[in-house]
Design an enzyme around this catalytic site. Structure first.
Site, PDB file in Angstrom:
ATOM      1  N   GLY A  38       2.573  -6.230   3.522  1.00 14.15           N
ATOM      2  CA  GLY A  38       1.849  -6.971   2.499  1.00 14.15           C
ATOM      3  C   GLY A  38       3.068  -7.236   1.265  1.00 14.15           C
TER       4      GLY A  38
ATOM      5  N   GLU B 270       2.867   5.523   8.881  1.00  8.59           N
ATOM      6  CA  GLU B 270       2.340   4.950  10.042  1.00  8.59           C
ATOM      7  C   GLU B 270       2.940   3.571  10.387  1.00  8.59           C
ATOM      8  OE1 GLU B 270      -1.131   3.336   7.210  1.00  8.59           O
ATOM      9  OE2 GLU B 270       0.466   4.678   7.238  1.00  8.59           O
TER      10      GLU B 270
ATOM     11  N   ILE C 103      -9.171  -3.424  -2.060  1.00 12.98           N
ATOM     12  CA  ILE C 103      -9.985  -4.913  -2.537  1.00 12.98           C
ATOM     13  C   ILE C 103     -10.412  -4.682  -3.906  1.00 12.98           C
ATOM     14  CG2 ILE C 103     -12.180  -6.330  -1.915  1.00 12.98           C
ATOM     15  CD1 ILE C 103     -11.451  -5.645   0.902  1.00 12.98           C
TER      16      ILE C 103
ATOM     17  N   GLY D 227       2.263   0.255   3.568  1.00 14.49           N
ATOM     18  CA  GLY D 227       2.053  -0.762   4.789  1.00 14.49           C
ATOM     19  C   GLY D 227       2.815  -1.934   4.662  1.00 14.49           C
TER      20      GLY D 227
END
Length: 478
Positions: free
Chosen positions: A258, A279, A354, A256
């Site tokens: 980050g 994605e 998280i 992703g």
């Protein structure tokens, strides 16, 4: 509503009625085989180019509005819609979307009786609205979002999209976000397009003919950008561990946006024949392509092509994908389909979270009872990599061992109210700056040992004590 605007809206409604009549006429003159609802099939009409406040006047009380997301968020239309809703005292308008950029004006407190956000993946601009009860979020796997439209669970009255200018044949591109957009458009009564010269033109499932627009506005706005931030020493160490130990030459990557994905990409410059099936992808991929590290040559599907569904990054990334056939953007129910993912060679999925409990349960969408983001594509790719047909897939969960406040992210139990996104049975590898925990095939005692070894040293004794209290034996490797 002013008399002038009311008169203009009446004119636009007449245009829309005439356009619909023209479409009906075309369909009556042609056979089933030459007239379809397919978005890339031209129909005999041109959309009126109007002002933003005129384009959004089609939104009525009680409507459901779909908005394209990520870098393709139609900010000008959404801002105009917010003003329209307030000026004309609309009520109970639902705005559904994936992650969106921009101010999210419609989700601010002053619009609480007018608009209600319904997020399929929650971004920062609607997080407060959800926390305060003014918005909703849908727990859903990314690959299943199009099914909300196909099964008519969500029925958009109006769709706002953001596209590139039409080419000589009248075809526009959905640009940086294809994801669930086609599914939404196929089931929307009215389509309003924000045409932007600065929207990159992409290929694959991104093509839509302008004749399917009911209204259009023209802008010349920069796209939202997420640059590569400074990568911390902890993140660099995580990236290095993953690159040197878990990514092989010829691997197909999913990751992703980050700091951790950026850190992994920065550590891959000595690899070769890498592929991208993800994605989304971000800025670091461009450098790897230019250095010859990403070639997609080992892929059996879309060989020699990067495959994605949406993206957001800096201007260099947008310039890279613009009119570039090396990039193929497909619908999210294809890109994130585990049946497609598992066919990629050495599929390596890198996702963050998280917190992780000592049995391997992964929380990625909430902080305790507070919803933070969404399921996204994590489970899609973690499972797809694990099911790799070549038996060489590598599913990875990566995170720093502690929060910014020094609290351990490897915990005895998840916070009360925290949701499990990736189950303990799905997880194979967990990586922190302290090492790599391999969990697949290990019993609870062994996986507790593995996870404690990669926890921050200051928290290991407390984690061992909690583990003993829970399973009545000390965690051990065998």
């Amino acid at each position: 509503m002013s008399k002038q605007l009311a008169r203009r809206v009446g004119q636009l409604n007449k245009l829309l009625t005439n356009a619909s009549a023209a479409t009906t006429s075309v369909s009556s003159q042609n056979s089933y085989f030459t007239y379809v609802r397919e978005l890339s099939h031209p129909i005999a009409r041109d959309p009126p180019i109007v002002k933003p406040e005129e384009a959004v006047a089609c939104v009525k009380s009680g409507d459901t509005v779909f908005a394209q997301g990520a870098a393709a968020t139609p900010v000008a239309l959404l801002n105009a819609m917010a003003a329209h809703g307030k000026c004309n005292k609309l009520e109970n308008v639902t705005v559904c979307h994936m992650h969106t950029e921009g101010p999210g004006e419609y989700a601010k407190p002053e619009y609480k009786d007018i608009f209600r956000s319904n997020s399929f993946f929650m971004g920062g601009n609607v997080r407060k609205a959800v926390a305060e009860g003014r918005g909703d979020n849908v727990p859903i796997f990314l690959h299943e979002i199009p099914q909300l439209f196909y099964k008519q669970i969500v029925k958009p009255d109006v769709a706002f999209i953001h596209v590139s200018p039409p080419d000589n044949h009248g075809f526009c591109s959905l640009g940086t976000s294809v994801d669930c957009v086609r599914a939404a458009l196929l089931h929307s009564k009215t389509i309003v397009a924000q045409i932007n010269k600065k929207m990159p033109r992409t290929f694959g499932d991104a093509i839509i003919h302008k004749s399917h627009f009911d209204f259009a506005i023209e802008v010349n706005d920069d796209l939202p950008q997420h640059g590569t931030g400074e990568i911390s020493p902890v993140e660099k160490k995580i990236g290095k561990l993953i690159a040197e130990n878990l990514v092989r030459d010829g691997a197909t990557l999913q990751m992703g946006i980050g700091s951790i994905p950026d850190a992994v990409l920065a550590a891959l410059h000595n690899h070769k024949d890498l592929g991208i099936h993800s994605e989304m992808f971000a800025n670091g991929v461009v450098d790897l392509v230019r250095k010859g590290c990403v070639t997609n040559s080992k892929k059996k599907m879309h060989q020699g092509r990067i495959v994605g569904s949406f993206l957001i990054g800096d201007q260099a990334l947008y310039d890279f994908v613009d009119d570039n056939p090396f990039i193929e953007m497909y619908a999210i129910d294809y890109v994130n389909n585990t049946g497609v993912i598992k066919q990629q060679p050495r599929m390596t999925a890198i996702n963050s979270c998280i917190e992780v409990d000592m049995t391997g349960q992964v929380c990625s969408d909430s902080i305790g009872t507070r919803f933070y983001s969404g399921f996204g594509g994590q489970v899609d790719f973690i499972r797809g990599a694990a099911e790799g047909l070549d038996g060489l897939g590598v599913p990875i969960i990566a995170m720093p061992s502690t929060t910014n406040k020094g609290q351990s992210k490897i915990v005895p139990t998840l916070q009360p109210g925290a949701g499990v996104v990736t189950s303990r049975a799905h997880v194979h590898y967990v990586v922190t700056e302290h090492g790599i925990a391999s969990l697949f095939g290990k019993n609870v005692r062994q996986r507790m040992y593995e996870l404690i070894q990669i926890a921050d040293p200051t928290h290991r004794e407390a984690l061992e004590k909690s583990a003993f209290e829970r399973i009545k034996v000390m965690p051990s490797p065998n």
